[in-house]
Design an enzyme around this catalytic site. Structure first.
Site, short mmCIF file in Angstrom:
data_model
loop_
_atom_site.label_atom_id
_atom_site.label_comp_id
_atom_site.label_asym_id
_atom_site.label_seq_id
_atom_site.Cartn_x
_atom_site.Cartn_y
_atom_site.Cartn_z
N GLY A 161 0.76 -1.24 0.00
CA GLY A 161 0.00 0.00 0.00
C GLY A 161 0.79 1.28 0.00
O GLY A 161 0.21 2.36 0.01
N ARG A 165 -6.81 3.60 -14.68
CA ARG A 165 -6.73 4.18 -13.33
C ARG A 165 -7.30 5.60 -13.26
O ARG A 165 -7.87 6.00 -12.25
CB ARG A 165 -5.30 4.15 -12.80
CG ARG A 165 -4.75 2.73 -12.69
CD ARG A 165 -3.48 2.65 -11.85
NE ARG A 165 -3.73 2.98 -10.46
CZ ARG A 165 -3.51 4.15 -9.92
NH1 ARG A 165 -2.98 5.12 -10.62
NH2 ARG A 165 -3.79 4.36 -8.66
N CYS A 189 -14.47 4.77 -27.35
CA CYS A 189 -15.74 5.45 -27.58
C CYS A 189 -16.38 5.84 -26.26
O CYS A 189 -17.41 5.27 -25.88
CB CYS A 189 -16.65 4.53 -28.37
SG CYS A 189 -15.92 4.15 -29.94
N GLU A 190 -15.76 6.75 -25.59
CA GLU A 190 -16.25 7.11 -24.27
C GLU A 190 -15.57 8.41 -23.84
O GLU A 190 -14.35 8.51 -23.92
CB GLU A 190 -15.85 5.97 -23.31
CG GLU A 190 -16.52 6.04 -22.02
CD GLU A 190 -16.69 4.66 -21.37
OE1 GLU A 190 -17.01 3.69 -22.07
OE2 GLU A 190 -16.50 4.60 -20.16
N PRO A 217 4.73 -5.00 -0.78
CA PRO A 217 4.66 -3.87 -1.71
C PRO A 217 4.51 -4.35 -3.15
O PRO A 217 5.18 -5.29 -3.56
CB PRO A 217 6.02 -3.19 -1.53
CG PRO A 217 6.94 -4.30 -1.11
CD PRO A 217 6.09 -5.26 -0.29
N TYR A 259 -10.20 5.73 -10.67
CA TYR A 259 -9.87 6.30 -9.34
C TYR A 259 -9.61 7.80 -9.40
O TYR A 259 -9.11 8.35 -8.44
CB TYR A 259 -8.60 5.67 -8.77
CG TYR A 259 -8.52 4.17 -8.85
CD1 TYR A 259 -9.44 3.37 -8.18
CD2 TYR A 259 -7.51 3.55 -9.57
CE1 TYR A 259 -9.35 1.99 -8.25
CE2 TYR A 259 -7.41 2.17 -9.64
CZ TYR A 259 -8.33 1.39 -8.98
OH TYR A 259 -8.24 0.04 -9.05
N TYR A 284 -0.52 -1.72 -12.00
CA TYR A 284 -1.97 -1.67 -12.22
C TYR A 284 -2.36 -1.01 -13.53
O TYR A 284 -3.45 -0.45 -13.64
CB TYR A 284 -2.67 -0.98 -11.03
CG TYR A 284 -2.35 -1.65 -9.71
CD1 TYR A 284 -2.82 -2.93 -9.44
CD2 TYR A 284 -1.55 -1.01 -8.75
CE1 TYR A 284 -2.51 -3.56 -8.24
CE2 TYR A 284 -1.24 -1.64 -7.55
CZ TYR A 284 -1.72 -2.91 -7.31
OH TYR A 284 -1.41 -3.53 -6.13
N1 LLP Z 1 -1.30 -7.02 -0.28
C1 LLP Z 1 -2.62 -7.16 -0.43
C2 LLP Z 1 -3.35 -8.11 0.40
C3 LLP Z 1 -3.30 -6.38 -1.37
O1 LLP Z 1 -4.61 -6.50 -1.52
C4 LLP Z 1 -2.58 -5.46 -2.17
C5 LLP Z 1 -3.25 -4.63 -3.17
C6 LLP Z 1 -1.19 -5.37 -1.99
C7 LLP Z 1 -0.58 -6.17 -1.02
C8 LLP Z 1 -0.34 -4.45 -2.81
O2 LLP Z 1 -0.66 -3.13 -2.66
P1 LLP Z 1 0.31 -2.01 -3.29
O3 LLP Z 1 1.62 -2.03 -2.53
O4 LLP Z 1 0.51 -2.35 -4.71
O5 LLP Z 1 -0.43 -0.74 -3.11
N2 LLP Z 1 -5.85 -1.34 -8.66
C9 LLP Z 1 -5.59 -0.36 -7.62
C10 LLP Z 1 -4.83 -0.97 -6.48
C11 LLP Z 1 -5.52 -2.16 -5.89
C12 LLP Z 1 -4.70 -2.77 -4.82
C13 LLP Z 1 -5.23 -4.09 -4.43
N3 LLP Z 1 -4.49 -4.74 -3.41
C14 LLP Z 1 -4.83 0.81 -8.23
O6 LLP Z 1 -4.59 0.82 -9.42
O7 LLP Z 1 -4.52 1.77 -7.53
#
Ligand code: LLP
Length: 463
Positions: A278, A360, A391-392, A321, A364, A421
């Site tokens: 995250g 994204r 087309c949007e 991460p 978001y 992502y």
């Molecule tokens: N661990 C778990 C259990 C997760 O669900 C996620 C992300 C991560 C680790 C990795 O998170 P990161 O470090 O990449 O932030 N599609 C969205 C993000 C969805 C994240 C889902 N889970 C975007 O494009 O921002």
């Protein structure tokens, strides 16, 4: 490549339509190293290069749109995370951000573990040689087939997400004559400061088992009773693209409190905690991400302090991460197709990709940067919106950005920080062909995920 001047669009000086932007940058040709992969720079002749190769050459060889991934940067980020957390902790790269066989091999070589959340990700990991014991299997609705496969191959841990899954995994493991190492994912009740679709630790959402109301403690009770499970720890993931460490600290504290409660009730000290992924990255110059070292230090201190206060041995920490490793390492290269100035508003710059290669922004309201990369320009800044060919009208890649007013069809522009992502959430909307991912390193470029073809589309269409 055409260099003809295009009638200048509305400038910031003429109008200031609504949108999220600050004053135009003083130098449109500068590349802020915060948002670009490490080996990206601009040649003396104005062409941008990555891994020692000019983008003009890359476009010729691989076409556009395409994602170019700086392999040296990816590996350096893996090492930075592994070094920061050291030998008493484990780093699991979150494969959902972007996964391919090459990525799995880099991770394996750099000593990282892998978090997968589907049978498809598990297959990719195993196929590319990631040892099963270095894999964590996630998901809020794993199928019985997925669980059975994960148990059979011997994944290092399955992260349990519901009461039903506790029983399901235990039965499957027992029927295979195995004892599966598991963690329980808890929701700690933290409101992470991020987009609501990517926040995951508040109570009203689908993931995990709430600490509130004693539910997580009950999950531990049940898991400890089942022979098919070896409960090794507690997991918490609070969301994604987060800059503020406060949420992680609250999460760590609450997870340690649960460990203390488990020790008091069962006389068992669970040996591991996972604090999820995250960590935010810079998409624009306004973002200030933290270094892995600071994150490791902050998390290590809080866990140690809380454990000392509770009289617990400090558990082994792991983190997951995804974005923070792969996000900054890639950019998407597009060719400009049309440039449409809208008087009093902004200039719409249409590129040969769009929401099918980067959802994204639409999903978001994500912010991105963009730069002209096939040449320099000393034209005035032009308030622009980079849009795709779908087309949007919501098909926006970069909502508000300044590009030079002489931007013209045939110019190459690049959107940095698209490693996470973007390809992994790419779609075939409008029967778009998903772009390739090309790894670039030391003057060599290699396709690691090829471009989709129209034959690929027709192969699935069996009607
Ligand atoms: N661990 C778990 C259990 C997760 O669900 C996620 C992300 C991560 C680790 C990795 O998170 P990161 O470090 O990449 O932030 N599609 C969205 C993000 C969805 C994240 C889902 N889970 C975007 O494009 O921002």
């Amino acid at each position: 490549m055409s260099r003809s001047a295009h009638p200048a669009g509305p400038r910031h000086a003429d109008v200031l339509p609504e949108g999220h932007y600050t004053a135009p940058p003083t130098d449109l040709n500068a590349l802020d190293e915060k948002v670009w992969a490490r080996t990206v720079s601009r040649n003396d002749d104005g062409v941008v290069r990555v891994g020692g190769i000019e983008v003009t050459r890359l476009a010729e060889e691989f076409g556009t749109p395409a994602y170019f991934l700086d392999e040296a940067d990816f590996r350096a980020r893996c090492r930075a995370w592994a070094d920061a957390f050291g030998k008493d902790a484990d780093v699991f790269y979150a494969g959902k951000a972007f996964l391919s066989r090459a990525v799995v091999r880099w991770l394996t070589e750099e000593g990282l573990n892998l978090d997968v959340c589907s049978g498809g990700e598990l297959t990719t990991a195993l196929d590319a040689g990631m040892p099963a014991e270095r894999i964590a299997f996630h998901g809020n609705n794993k199928s019985e087939q997925e669980i059975e496969r994960a148990v059979r191959v011997g994944v290092g841990r399955i992260v349990l997400d519901s009461f039903q899954e506790i029983v399901r995994v235990a039965h499957i493991a027992q029927s295979l004559g195995k004892r599966q190492r598991v963690q329980i994912r808890v929701t700690v009740g933290v409101e992470a400061h991020t987009h609501e679709f990517i926040a995951t630790a508040h109570e009203d959402q689908k993931f995990g088992i709430a600490l509130a109301g004693g539910q997580a403690a009950e999950a531990v009770r049940r898991a400890l009773r089942l022979d098919g499970l070896e409960l090794i720890g507690i997991h918490s993931h609070i969301g994604s693209q987060i800059f503020d460490m406060a949420g992680f600290e609250v999460s760590a504290r609450r997870v340690v409190q649960l460990l203390a409660q488990v020790r008091d009730e069962h006389g068992v000290e669970l040996p591991e905690i996972d604090l999820g992924g995250g960590l935010g990255i810079a998409y624009t110059s306004e973002d200030d991400p933290r270094e892995p070292h600071d994150i490791a230090k902050a998390l290590g201190e809080i866990v140690t302090r809380e454990c000392e206060a509770a009289g617990l041995r400090t558990p082994r920490i792991s983190v997951e991460p995804g974005r923070a490793i792969v996000g900054p390492t890639a950019f998407t290269l597009y060719e400009v197709g049309t440039v449409k100035p809208l008087e009093g508003l902004r200039t719409y710059v249409s590129v040969d990709g769009g929401m099918s290669d980067n959802i994204r922004t639409a999903l978001y309201d994500a912010e991105y940067s963009v730069a002209l990369v096939s040449r320099i320009s000393d034209a005035a800044p032009m308030l622009s919106r980079v849009v795709g060919k779908h087309c949007e009208s919501g098909d926006i890649v970069v909502k508000d950005a300044f590009l030079p007013a002489d931007l013209a069809p045939g110019d190459l522009i690049a959107v940095p920080a698209t490693g996470a992502y973007c390809r992994s959430m790419a779609s075939n909307y409008n029967h778009a062909l998903r772009p390739p991912v090309v790894a670039v390193r030391d003057g060599e470029a290699r396709v690691i995920v090829r471009r989709e073809t129209e034959e690929d589309l027709l192969r699935l269409d069996v009607g």
